[in-house]
Design a protein around this motif. Structure first.
Motif, mmCIF file in Angstrom:
data_model
loop_
_atom_site.group_PDB
_atom_site.id
_atom_site.type_symbol
_atom_site.label_atom_id
_atom_site.label_comp_id
_atom_site.label_asym_id
_atom_site.label_seq_id
_atom_site.Cartn_x
_atom_site.Cartn_y
_atom_site.Cartn_z
ATOM 1 N N SER B 44 9.350 17.281 15.209
ATOM 2 C CA SER B 44 9.757 18.209 14.149
ATOM 3 C C SER B 44 11.067 17.754 13.537
ATOM 4 N N ASP B 164 4.162 20.376 9.862
ATOM 5 C CA ASP B 164 4.679 20.442 11.233
ATOM 6 C C ASP B 164 3.782 21.351 12.072
ATOM 7 N N GLU B 165 2.876 20.752 12.791
ATOM 8 C CA GLU B 165 1.912 21.476 13.630
ATOM 9 C C GLU B 165 1.291 22.662 12.884
HETATM 10 MG MG LIG Z 1 7.969 20.751 16.800
#
Ligand SMILES: [Mg+2]
Ligand SMILES: Nc1ncnc2c1ncn2[C@@H]1O[C@H](COP(=O)(O)OP(=O)(O)OP(=O)(O)O)[C@@H](O)[C@H]1O
Lengths: 369, 245
Positions: B44, B164-165
């Motif tokens: 991240s 991000d995910e």
């Molecule tokens: Mg992360």
């Protein structure tokens, strides 16, 4: 459903409820009975004093009361009732201070318009809210013109203002001016810029660490020093400055609480879309933070509204000041209870209104989420 | 090929915790890069440095030929061209879906409201939920919210998208609807950096796989090589863990 409506079942419900809540045990029953007796005694005593045995315009002999010696309780030993004549005789002062009698209609107009100016900001689902909000922004100018005077209206200097007018003026204007200031203070306190941040922290902590009385005295003494020689700022304005600064510090802390409740992700999402600091603040953070902060903000407003009565120590006659002035008049002296009960009642009506509004908002916030 | 992102010896610390260590990465226009690695490895943080949600302390990050420094003008310019989708959606709960999407076009691009709303509707159709335009985020399912978030980013017409995910906060039955949107976007040629553990998605769209651990890029390879013939033991271990999962 039908059974629910029958009076028999309803009284039965009350019976069951009171059995469960008021008479669940011996101790509980005794406490309930003592409390009921107490409420009954105090209640009847107060109602007798304030209404049933009280003088309003005339005394028990039917004479019109023109000074304290006509009050029933001052004529005969057995009479105890309140003597409300002092309020009626001095009603003008309680409402307007020393505002000229023939101009009092101007204040009445403002009293009547004030709810219209507030309603738009208090209720967000109001029909035609936009129009009300426009009126809210126009209201200060209307109020200034009506109360102070201008083309077509004679000038009434602020040293003639008093009573409820001064109380409401300081309360409403103080809160209205403190609101934008407090937003900047709250934002400043969270700023990354060390200088801005320290100025805000020092200001907020200083104001919160000092009693309002001190601020009032300070404003009274210091303000003239900042103004050019010969310009004498008026007393009401000095009090307004003190009250505004005081209120802004407390409001800023309430707003800061709201700001802290906004998740970091909101700011990041706004930034990643390219919104700058002010756009993010205005469009994303403040709308959410203020909504959360309104109940605590209203609580600080209740505090301020009551604190405005402190201005009597710098020579302003707010509602309480007018009451004390009435008591020092030898024709009416010693009617403390009547005056203080009346003044308290007026303060109570406004503060209770704000308190109910705050509860309403809390409930609304819960259902909105 | 034109290089749109360059990271050169990028280092970042959180206080004295060294999160990113000498990160080197080059991304060409239209490339799809999938980043994976254990929790806390700095995935991240790395992609958040690319649009300056985090500031790096050493090294260079260049996006579209503009280097990211403290210069706010550069940051603003880069953010306009780089969209980001978050794990937690981060929709604005006080705004309706259409207002969420048209906000940035109105305020950042200064488009007229009507035009911004038309754009918003176009992208809502693209993510297949135009009928939700007037609802508030709280009234939508997770999958719908994430699709709105994607539409919100796309409405700024970015040429790079960071994810991000994007599916890890979703219930399993909603993951596919979000991945489908991302696959479609990939097919249209968008440059994408995606942090995800959806290996099926990675195999379908990735040009390059990146494996990160302890703040370093441990392995970078084509998906074919990455899945069938990983070089590092740490990659092998990680793959065995998530593929058997
Ligand atoms: Mg992360
Ligand atoms: N703002 C911060 N302050 C201090 N430490 C942080 C901060 N943000 C992240 N970290 C730490 O930096 C490390 C890397 O975090 P990062 O979020 O980049 O990892 P990640 O690879 O995305 O992990 P995950 O898969 O759990 O999302 C973690 O150890 C984390 O605790």
């Amino acid at each position: 459903m039908i059974n629910d409506m029958s009076p028999y079942l309803n009284s039965n419900k009350i019976f069951i409820w009171s059995k469960k809540n008021l008479f669940s045990s011996w101790i509980n029953s005794i406490m309930t009975i003592i409390a009921l007796i107490f409420i009954y005694k105090v209640g009847t005593f107060f109602l007798n004093w304030a209404i049933f045995e009280a003088d309003f315009i005339t005394n028990f002999r039917g004479e019109i009361i023109t000074d304290r010696t006509f009050c029933s309780k001052n004529i005969e030993v057995g009479q105890h009732g309140a003597c409300w004549s002092i309020i009626f005789v001095r009603f003008h002062q309680f409402m307007y201070g020393f505002y000229p009698v023939e101009e009092a209609w101007r204040v009445n107009v403002i009293y009547a318009l004030l709810p219209l100016a507030l309603i738009g900001i208090l209720f967000d689902k109001l029909p035609f809210r936009k129009i009300f909000i426009y009126f809210t922004f126009a209201f200060p100018f209307i109020a200034y013109f009506m109360l102070y005077g201008g083309p077509g209206l004679s000038v009434v200097a602020t040293n003639k203002w008093g009573g409820l007018l001064v109380t409401l003026f300081l309360g409403v204007t103080g809160i209205a001016l403190a609101f934008p200031l407090s937003i900047f203070l709250a934002l400043g306190r969270r700023s990354n810029m060390p200088i801005v941040k320290s100025i805000c922290v020092v200001f907020i902590e200083f104001i919160r660490g000092v009693p309002l009385i001190t601020l009032l005295f300070t404003a009274n003494v210091m303000l003239p020093l900042f103004l050019p020689e010969g310009v004498k700022p008026d007393n009401l304005l000095r009090a307004l400055v003190a009250v505004t600064l005081f209120q802004s510090a407390y409001m800023a802390e309430a707003i800061r609480g709201g700001l802290q409740a906004i998740p970091r992700g909101q700011i990041e999402a706004a930034q990643s879309l390219g919104l700058n600091y002010w756009q993010t603040t205005r469009k994303i953070i403040l709308p959410q933070a203020l909504k959360i902060a309104i109940p605590p903000i209203v609580n600080t407003c209740i505090g301020l509204f009551k604190d405005t009565s402190l201005v009597l120590i710098i020579g302003l006659f707010d509602l309480l000041g007018i009451g004390r002035a009435a008591l020092s008049d030898i024709t009416w002296t010693k009617l403390y209870y009547e005056v203080y009960v009346f003044v308290s009642l007026i303060f109570f009506i406004f503060c209770f209104g704000m308190s109910r509004y705050s509860l309403y908002l809390e409930k609304k916030l819960k259902t909105d989420n | 090929m034109e290089q749109v992102i360059q990271l050169e010896k990028v280092n970042k610390w959180f206080d004295d915790f060294h999160v990113l260590k000498d990160i080197d990465l080059k991304v060409e226009r239209g490339q799809k890069i999938v980043i994976c690695g254990p929790s806390g490895s700095g995935k991240s943080t790395m992609i958040r440095c690319i649009n300056r949600l985090e500031a790096h302390q050493k090294g260079h990050i260049v996006v579209h030929g503009t280097e990211l420094t403290n210069d706010l003008k550069n940051i603003d310019m880069i953010r306009k061209n780089v969209g980001m989708v978050f794990q937690q959606f981060n929709l604005f709960p006080h705004l309706s879906v259409i207002d969420n999407i048209s906000l940035a076009p109105i305020w950042v691009k200064k488009l007229p409201k009507k035009e911004a709303e038309n754009i918003a509707m176009t992208y809502l159709e693209k993510v297949k939920i135009p009928e939700q335009a007037q609802k508030f985020p709280g009234q939508l399912s997770g999958g719908q919210q994430q699709r709105v978030a994607i539409a919100r980013s796309l409405a700024m017409n970015p040429d790079i998208m960071l994810f991000d995910e994007p599916t890890s906060a979703l219930d399993p039955e909603m993951i596919k609807e979000v991945l489908d949107v991302m696959i479609q976007l990939a097919e249209e040629g968008m440059t994408m950096l995606v942090v995800t553990h959806e290996m099926g998605f990675a195999k379908t769209v990735a040009d390059q796989m990146i494996f990160m651990d302890e703040g370093k890029i441990v392995e970078q390879a084509t998906p074919d090589e990455f899945f069938n013939n990983p070089k590092s033991d740490r990659t092998k271990l990680f793959l065995s863990q998530i593929l058997n999962h």
